[in-house]
Design a protein around this motif. Structure first.
Motif, mmCIF file in Angstrom:
data_model
loop_
_atom_site.group_PDB
_atom_site.id
_atom_site.type_symbol
_atom_site.label_atom_id
_atom_site.label_comp_id
_atom_site.label_asym_id
_atom_site.label_seq_id
_atom_site.Cartn_x
_atom_site.Cartn_y
_atom_site.Cartn_z
ATOM 1 N N SER A 325 0.734 -1.310 0.051
ATOM 2 C CA SER A 325 0.011 0.121 -0.176
ATOM 3 C C SER A 325 0.728 1.034 0.008
ATOM 4 O O SER A 325 0.597 2.325 -0.619
ATOM 5 C CB SER A 325 -0.917 -0.044 1.431
ATOM 6 O OG SER A 325 -1.831 -1.042 1.076
ATOM 7 N N ASP A 326 1.932 1.268 0.714
ATOM 8 C CA ASP A 326 2.883 2.470 0.765
ATOM 9 C C ASP A 326 3.470 2.592 -0.653
ATOM 10 O O ASP A 326 3.592 3.977 -0.957
ATOM 11 C CB ASP A 326 3.960 2.221 1.875
ATOM 12 C CG ASP A 326 4.862 1.040 1.824
ATOM 13 O OD1 ASP A 326 4.313 -0.093 1.235
ATOM 14 O OD2 ASP A 326 5.894 1.036 2.216
ATOM 15 N N GLN A 330 2.871 6.208 -2.617
ATOM 16 C CA GLN A 330 3.830 6.948 -3.010
ATOM 17 C C GLN A 330 3.736 7.436 -4.462
ATOM 18 O O GLN A 330 3.955 8.221 -4.871
ATOM 19 C CB GLN A 330 5.178 6.339 -2.684
ATOM 20 C CG GLN A 330 5.489 6.106 -1.239
ATOM 21 C CD GLN A 330 6.721 5.347 -0.713
ATOM 22 O OE1 GLN A 330 7.283 4.752 -1.786
ATOM 23 N NE2 GLN A 330 7.050 5.217 0.452
ATOM 24 N N ASN A 353 0.924 -3.135 4.567
ATOM 25 C CA ASN A 353 1.261 -1.630 4.914
ATOM 26 C C ASN A 353 0.165 -0.746 4.637
ATOM 27 O O ASN A 353 0.365 0.495 4.152
ATOM 28 C CB ASN A 353 2.255 -1.098 4.126
ATOM 29 C CG ASN A 353 3.749 -1.866 4.659
ATOM 30 O OD1 ASN A 353 3.605 -2.669 5.301
ATOM 31 N ND2 ASN A 353 5.027 -1.805 3.853
ATOM 32 N N GLU A 356 0.046 2.627 6.905
ATOM 33 C CA GLU A 356 1.333 3.674 6.157
ATOM 34 C C GLU A 356 0.852 4.349 4.632
ATOM 35 O O GLU A 356 0.850 5.634 4.526
ATOM 36 C CB GLU A 356 2.646 2.806 5.706
ATOM 37 C CG GLU A 356 3.279 2.368 7.151
ATOM 38 C CD GLU A 356 2.903 0.852 7.480
ATOM 39 O OE1 GLU A 356 1.676 0.627 7.178
ATOM 40 O OE2 GLU A 356 3.608 0.427 8.100
ATOM 41 N N GLY A 357 0.413 3.559 3.900
ATOM 42 C CA GLY A 357 -0.323 4.195 2.589
ATOM 43 C C GLY A 357 -1.291 5.059 2.819
ATOM 44 O O GLY A 357 -1.147 6.100 2.242
ATOM 45 N N ILE A 360 0.219 8.421 4.002
ATOM 46 C CA ILE A 360 1.049 9.038 2.892
ATOM 47 C C ILE A 360 -0.143 9.810 1.943
ATOM 48 O O ILE A 360 0.163 11.063 1.769
ATOM 49 C CB ILE A 360 1.727 8.105 2.021
ATOM 50 C CG1 ILE A 360 2.998 7.426 2.615
ATOM 51 C CG2 ILE A 360 2.254 8.784 0.768
ATOM 52 C CD1 ILE A 360 3.677 6.382 2.079
#
Length: 392
Positions: A325-326, A330, A353, A356-357, A360
């Protein structure tokens, strides 16, 4: 992968399937020369990856080489718009010039993969020369189906049954049986997803000939057929689809859609398109980024969606596994900043993740609304569509 009719004819010729005399021309002068060699009266056929050519002037009968040159001059360099193309049509760069046959009957013959059976299925009908979908809807009893065995293939007696179902003349039965067997070999040995002869004709002297041929090749098997991979004509593709091919992305442009879809996994992509439709808008594309997409590939996927001028909103639905996911987040943020994208986005992320995604995306300052899952994304999508105005 689609190929042109003249290319399909060359494959059929190699496997012994009878076809009309024909050659391909890239210039009007070549068309005239070919017509002279064949014998004057010919048919000139635009070579495009779309059906319905005959209804829009893409297939024309001519009486002389000079007339063949005139028709080719009008077709080559033009764009043909049919019921199977977008409004922009597709470019005509070549024409096929073929002999005219004395036709007594028009039949239908095709081979496709039946997903339920897990095997190739031969479909035949005495109703040739029309769309098989029309026959299936109006007179389904006129379609004869026989499944081939994945290990044994199509037996001779099955091929003979099909020939008899087509009610060909008795003197043509053996030749038709061989034609069906040869066509099955074309399908299997070239890893085809479709081989269609429409029409398969019986001439006045009882010859059985594949008058028109359509072959689709399975993309995932092209590594076994480097010679066939060279038959691809990128100019027949939508420019966005060309870019997707170069980045190894599974992308199909859909005419008239408003919501761009970015998903990992073909099945999830189909479900996402259904949810988009249920929310009140048409999807603008099918896009599967794949299970192992890196940031560069994600960025290109996002840019392809943004460069589709029909897109008013983007729906990202990610069930992360190998594709984290991160990394996806990104890629989206980097591409959005590079393109100065202001299109509103609805994003659902689960899996590897995911937190985290989501963070972001939240920190990016982009016009992004999160959703917990696909059902939640559908509700958010409805709200956003109302904000944009009346939905499709």
């Amino acid at each position: 992968m689609n190929i042109h009719e003249y290319q399909a004819k060359e494959i059929l010729d190699r496997f012994g399937v009878p076809t009309p005399k024909a050659e391909v021309a890239s210039t009007p002068e070549e068309a005239k020369e070919i017509a002279s060699r064949i014998g004057g009266k010919v048919v000139v056929k635009a070579q495009v990856h779309a059906g319905g050519r005959g209804k829009v002037g893409g297939v024309k009968l001519v009486d002389s080489p000079g007339e063949a040159q005139e028709v080719a001059e009008g077709l080559i360099g033009s764009r043909l718009v049919t019921n199977q193309t977008g409004a922009a049509g597709v470019p005509v760069e070549k024409v096929m010039v073929a002999e005219i046959l004395d036709i007594k009957e028009e039949l239908y013959l095709s081979i496709v993969i039946d997903g339920d059976l897990g095997s190739p299925v031969v479909m035949a009908s005495t109703e040739g020369g029309v769309e098989i979908e029309e026959v299936a809807e109006a007179t389904p009893e006129k379609i004869f189906r026989v499944a081939g065995d994945p290990l044994i293939g199509l037996t001779t007696y099955h091929a003979r049954d099909i020939a008899m179902a087509l009610d060909v003349p008795a003197k043509s039965l053996r030749a038709t049986t061989k034609l069906i067997s040869d066509l099955y070999n074309v399908f299997v040995e070239n890893d085809c997803s479709l081989v269609e002869i429409n029409p398969l004709v019986v001439t006045e002297d009882d010859q059985v000939i594949a008058l028109d041929a359509k072959i689709n090749l399975e993309d995932d098997a092209l590594f076994r057929h480097t010679d066939l991979a060279g038959l691809r004509d990128p100019n027949q593709q939508d420019p966005l689809e060309q870019r997707a091919d170069q980045s190894d992305l599974a992308y199909v442009k859909l005419e008239g859609g408003r919501v761009g879809c970015m998903v990992n996994g073909a099945g999830l992509a189909m479900a996402t398109m259904d949810i988009t439709k249920a929310a009140g808008a048409d999807p603008a594309n099918f896009l599967d980024i794949g299970g192992s997409a890196d940031q560069k590939r994600i960025e290109e996927a996002f840019k392809i969606i943004i460069d589709d001028h029909d897109v008013e909103m983007i729906l990202v639905n990610l069930f992360a596994g190998i594709a984290r996911s991160d990394v996806v987040a990104q890629g989206i943020v980097a591409a959005a900043r590079e393109t100065n994208a202001t299109v509103p986005m609805v994003v659902a992320m689960r899996g590897t993740n995911a937190e985290e995604g989501i963070q972001i995306l939240a920190d990016s300052g982009l016009n992004i609304t999160g959703a917990p899952d696909l059902a939640g994304a559908a509700e958010v999508l409805k709200e956003k569509l109302l904000e944009l105005g009346d939905s499709n």
